[in-house]
Design an enzyme around this catalytic site. Sequence first.
Site, mmCIF file in Angstrom:
data_model
loop_
_atom_site.group_PDB
_atom_site.id
_atom_site.type_symbol
_atom_site.label_atom_id
_atom_site.label_comp_id
_atom_site.label_asym_id
_atom_site.label_seq_id
_atom_site.Cartn_x
_atom_site.Cartn_y
_atom_site.Cartn_z
ATOM 1 N N SER A 1 41.670 84.985 50.839
ATOM 2 C CA SER A 1 41.169 83.647 50.504
ATOM 3 C C SER A 1 41.264 82.685 51.682
ATOM 4 C CB SER A 1 41.941 83.127 49.280
ATOM 5 O OG SER A 1 41.363 81.965 48.757
ATOM 6 N N ASP B 1 35.772 81.073 46.811
ATOM 7 C CA ASP B 1 36.083 80.787 45.415
ATOM 8 C C ASP B 1 36.503 79.336 45.215
ATOM 9 O OD1 ASP B 1 38.639 80.867 46.511
ATOM 10 O OD2 ASP B 1 39.473 82.218 44.997
#
Length: 443
Positions: free
Chosen positions: A99, A243
């Site tokens: 991430s 995300d």
Amino acid sequence: MALFGTDGVRGVANRELTPELAYHLGRAGAYVLARTAARPQIAVAKDTRISGDMLQAALTAGMCSVGADVIDLGVMPTPALAYLTRTQGATAGAMISASHNPFGDNGIKFFAGNGYKLPDAVELEIETLIAEGAGDLPRPIGDGVGRVIGNAEAINCYLEFLRSTVSNSVAGLRVVIDCANGAASVVAPRLLETLGMQVIPLFNRPDGANINAGCGSTHPEALCRAVMEHGADLGLAFDGDADRVLAVDSHGNLVDGDRILVTCALSLKKQQKLAHNTVVATVMSNLGLYQALEQAGILVKKTKVGDRYVLEEMLNTGAILGGEQSGHIIFLEYNTTGDGLLTGLQMINVMAGSGQSLYELAAQMTKFPQVLVNVQVKDKARVLADPAVTEAVARAEAALGDKGRLLVRPSGTEPLVRIMAEGPDQAQLEQLAADIARVAEKQ
């Protein structure tokens, strides 16, 4: 030692997260998630980190060794993997990404066939199998061995889905996008351009080592400058696996996840589309979010930090909107996990439908001063339990009284203790947070 944290298994690639561990995660994960399928298919994707190829090869080998076919989706955002796992008939999904972390880190997280991340009990089952050696797991031979299948068209299905969520004309908007040299690089410019927007892409040339490096949602400074320089209507900053997203208004001001939540929640309420009149946020959300939503008659449910806890509360309450200040927003009507591209489109859709600028929409929430300090530590639990640290926290809480709040917690994904202080006096907050940080560093 626990393998799974709040967002899958993470660590420095080839040190904590080794190919050997990835192989065992592939074997145990495929067995647990796909044991009821006659010929399971597991979708696998990754972000742009240099270690992604190495870990994908090992993870895939483990999956194939227990008889699961692997659908190789290549570089793709995490929410795209979740969506495609659910809609393309895959038995399960696995994402290789850390991430927003630095490029040297990497991670592996699994999705069930319904597109949701795994509950704790399932992760524990996978972990237990690995700890016990997984010697009894199947080892098919001949045509029982899994194979790798490509699917170059899958990304088009995801992009078409995203376009279908936009109900207003957004053509002509000028948007600067910071792709963080990550997974957004392969999809974000194309998506916005096909909707008729004028797109100025930044940090969209990943080389394996530049993901999140001085860019993306953790470093939006360059985007703020670029929006002003190009006279853009707004900017969007994604993280490495896309995300989450943060925005920048036409004046160069950062619009965080709290303000995005407020903007979208108020719009949904006006359209009578806000299910159960409820939004889910975390303890890290600014006091201004709670005030803005409560003044609009919207119920706010508060959870621990982490998108899994936000999602859990959304499912419990029937809410369709929830998220974090970091820009990890879940629109449960559309997708089962945080989706930066979807969030950016929904915010732009609100702008187009209301005729208001992002600057005007963000002003619907008054933001209280908030200070965030990260302290790097070796043992988060030991530092937080240290008497000197607890005394420093108690002194700070007494100084704030009922005019503010303090939150000191361990990071779920990094070796950090996070200190958050909130209240009316910025200088006081900075001093209190710095005092606690100094004590924590000594310990």
